[in-house]
Design a protein around this motif. Structure first.
Motif, PDB file in Angstrom:
ATOM      1  N   PRO A 295       0.796  -1.226   0.000  1.00  0.00           N
ATOM      2  CA  PRO A 295       0.000   0.000   0.000  1.00  0.00           C
ATOM      3  C   PRO A 295       0.838   1.290   0.000  1.00  0.00           C
ATOM      4  CG  PRO A 295      -0.893  -1.557   1.583  1.00  0.00           C
ATOM      5  CD  PRO A 295       0.402  -2.138   1.089  1.00  0.00           C
ATOM      6  N   GLU A 296       2.006   1.263   0.638  1.00  0.00           N
ATOM      7  CA  GLU A 296       2.828   2.473   0.710  1.00  0.00           C
ATOM      8  C   GLU A 296       3.516   2.722  -0.635  1.00  0.00           C
ATOM      9  OE1 GLU A 296       6.508   4.362   3.260  1.00  0.00           O
ATOM     10  OE2 GLU A 296       5.607   2.503   3.943  1.00  0.00           O
ATOM     11  N   ALA A 297       3.317   3.897  -1.184  1.00  0.00           N
ATOM     12  CA  ALA A 297       3.903   4.243  -2.486  1.00  0.00           C
ATOM     13  C   ALA A 297       5.424   4.196  -2.418  1.00  0.00           C
ATOM     14  CB  ALA A 297       3.456   5.640  -2.912  1.00  0.00           C
ATOM     15  N   GLY A 298       6.033   3.664  -3.472  1.00  0.00           N
ATOM     16  CA  GLY A 298       7.485   3.624  -3.563  1.00  0.00           C
ATOM     17  C   GLY A 298       8.139   2.477  -2.824  1.00  0.00           C
ATOM     18  N   ARG A 299       7.339   1.512  -2.363  1.00  0.00           N
ATOM     19  CA  ARG A 299       7.881   0.353  -1.641  1.00  0.00           C
ATOM     20  C   ARG A 299       7.307  -0.925  -2.233  1.00  0.00           C
ATOM     21  NH1 ARG A 299      10.980   1.881   2.270  1.00  0.00           N
ATOM     22  NH2 ARG A 299      11.066  -0.126   3.308  1.00  0.00           N
ATOM     23  N   VAL A 300       8.038  -2.030  -2.056  1.00  0.00           N
ATOM     24  CA  VAL A 300       7.580  -3.342  -2.504  1.00  0.00           C
ATOM     25  C   VAL A 300       7.908  -4.371  -1.427  1.00  0.00           C
ATOM     26  CG1 VAL A 300       7.806  -2.895  -4.990  1.00  0.00           C
ATOM     27  CG2 VAL A 300       9.759  -3.820  -3.731  1.00  0.00           C
ATOM     28  N   LEU A 301       7.258  -5.511  -1.528  1.00  0.00           N
ATOM     29  CA  LEU A 301       7.540  -6.641  -0.656  1.00  0.00           C
ATOM     30  C   LEU A 301       8.334  -7.642  -1.483  1.00  0.00           C
ATOM     31  CD1 LEU A 301       7.079  -7.705   2.189  1.00  0.00           C
ATOM     32  CD2 LEU A 301       5.031  -8.839   1.342  1.00  0.00           C
ATOM     33  N   LEU A 302       9.602  -7.803  -1.145  1.00  0.00           N
ATOM     34  CA  LEU A 302      10.519  -8.678  -1.875  1.00  0.00           C
ATOM     35  C   LEU A 302      10.639  -9.996  -1.127  1.00  0.00           C
ATOM     36  CD1 LEU A 302      12.770  -9.163  -4.016  1.00  0.00           C
ATOM     37  CD2 LEU A 302      14.348  -8.037  -2.424  1.00  0.00           C
ATOM     38  N   THR A 303      10.314 -11.093  -1.804  1.00  0.00           N
ATOM     39  CA  THR A 303      10.431 -12.422  -1.205  1.00  0.00           C
ATOM     40  C   THR A 303      11.590 -13.140  -1.882  1.00  0.00           C
ATOM     41  OG1 THR A 303       8.049 -12.474  -0.821  1.00  0.00           O
ATOM     42  CG2 THR A 303       9.225 -14.573  -0.658  1.00  0.00           C
TER      43      THR A 303
ATOM     44  N   THR B 183      22.001 -16.355  10.358  1.00  0.00           N
ATOM     45  CA  THR B 183      20.968 -17.326   9.977  1.00  0.00           C
ATOM     46  C   THR B 183      19.644 -16.601   9.793  1.00  0.00           C
ATOM     47  OG1 THR B 183      20.379 -17.805  12.272  1.00  0.00           O
ATOM     48  CG2 THR B 183      22.059 -19.212  11.260  1.00  0.00           C
ATOM     49  N   GLY B 184      18.735 -17.279   9.122  1.00  0.00           N
ATOM     50  CA  GLY B 184      17.411 -16.704   8.915  1.00  0.00           C
ATOM     51  C   GLY B 184      16.509 -17.706   8.227  1.00  0.00           C
ATOM     52  N   GLU B 185      15.338 -17.257   7.884  1.00  0.00           N
ATOM     53  CA  GLU B 185      14.355 -18.106   7.216  1.00  0.00           C
ATOM     54  C   GLU B 185      14.856 -18.547   5.844  1.00  0.00           C
ATOM     55  OE1 GLU B 185      11.342 -19.007   8.597  1.00  0.00           O
ATOM     56  OE2 GLU B 185      12.052 -18.003  10.397  1.00  0.00           O
ATOM     57  N   LYS B 186      14.383 -19.709   5.405  1.00  0.00           N
ATOM     58  CA  LYS B 186      14.738 -20.168   4.053  1.00  0.00           C
ATOM     59  C   LYS B 186      14.066 -19.305   2.991  1.00  0.00           C
ATOM     60  CE  LYS B 186      15.670 -24.892   5.316  1.00  0.00           C
ATOM     61  NZ  LYS B 186      16.601 -25.732   4.648  1.00  0.00           N
ATOM     62  N   GLU B 187      12.887 -18.805   3.331  1.00  0.00           N
ATOM     63  CA  GLU B 187      12.200 -17.873   2.441  1.00  0.00           C
ATOM     64  C   GLU B 187      11.914 -16.611   3.255  1.00  0.00           C
ATOM     65  OE1 GLU B 187       9.545 -19.254  -0.792  1.00  0.00           O
ATOM     66  OE2 GLU B 187       8.059 -18.017   0.252  1.00  0.00           O
ATOM     67  N   ALA B 188      12.607 -15.533   2.910  1.00  0.00           N
ATOM     68  CA  ALA B 188      12.513 -14.289   3.669  1.00  0.00           C
ATOM     69  C   ALA B 188      11.765 -13.230   2.872  1.00  0.00           C
ATOM     70  CB  ALA B 188      13.913 -13.791   4.013  1.00  0.00           C
TER      71      ALA B 188
END
Length: 190
Positions: free
Chosen positions: A97-105, A116-121
């Motif tokens: 919803p926020e302009a100029g941003r994306v959700l990168l998976t 360390t971290g999630e296998k899918e972040a």
């Protein structure tokens, strides 16, 4: 008396400048200034230097930050001031919803920071294409991502042959960056 003398001197200087400008304009109207072969060689060398410098900027294609964008930036400072350093394949890039941003998976194959971290972040990051300056990531692309602590900063992403070099730089800098606080944006005194 002094004020009138200053005004007279200023007026004479201005009249002289205008007369010189008129002479040059009339001379150039008859015959433009010569541009010698030497001038073209110098101009070509300057352009080549710029292109070569851009080509050596660390391979960054998705943002102005990274290890090679500032001469004073230390590798340890760069690592200390990064929130995430990971390598993997892009799964998706979704609008938020926020302009100029994306959700990168990303399907992460190697975590550098944190260790360390999630296998899918999933990362809520600045859209690299928001200003039309950088291409947006595509699903299936293999990247090494560096996400700054500053949420308004572009993500720096490396592709292809650049990944191995950047990975080595990160791995060499990790021990020196361990436990350090980011106090000056990574410019050496972290």
């Amino acid at each position: 008396m002094v004020a009138s003398r200053v005004a007279c001197d200023w007026h004479r200087g201005r009249a002289h400048d205008e007369a010189l400008r008129e002479r040059l304009v009339s001379r150039w109207a008859r015959r433009p200034p010569d541009v010698s072969e030497e001038h073209w060689v110098i101009a070509g060398a300057a352009v080549a230097g710029l292109v070569f410098g851009i080509a050596l900027d660390g391979g960054s294609t998705d943002g102005p930050s990274g290890p090679a964008t500032e001469a004073k930036l230390s590798a340890e400072g760069w690592v200390a001031c990064s929130q995430v350093m990971a390598e993997g394949e892009v799964v998706s890039v979704e609008e938020v919803p926020e302009a100029g941003r994306v959700l990168l998976t990303v399907a992460v194959t190697d975590w550098f920071k944190p260790a360390t971290g999630e296998k899918e972040a999933r990362f809520d990051v600045v859209d690299p294409a928001k200003d039309g300056a950088y291409p947006r990531w595509k699903p299936g692309e293999h990247l090494l991502l560096v996400i700054d602590r500053d949420p308004t900063a572009y993500v720096t992403s490396y592709r292809g042959d650049d990944i191995a070099q950047v990975r080595r730089s990160i791995e060499r800098a990790l021990p020196g960056a361990a436990g350090r606080e980011c106090t000056d944006g990574g410019r050496g005194d972290v």
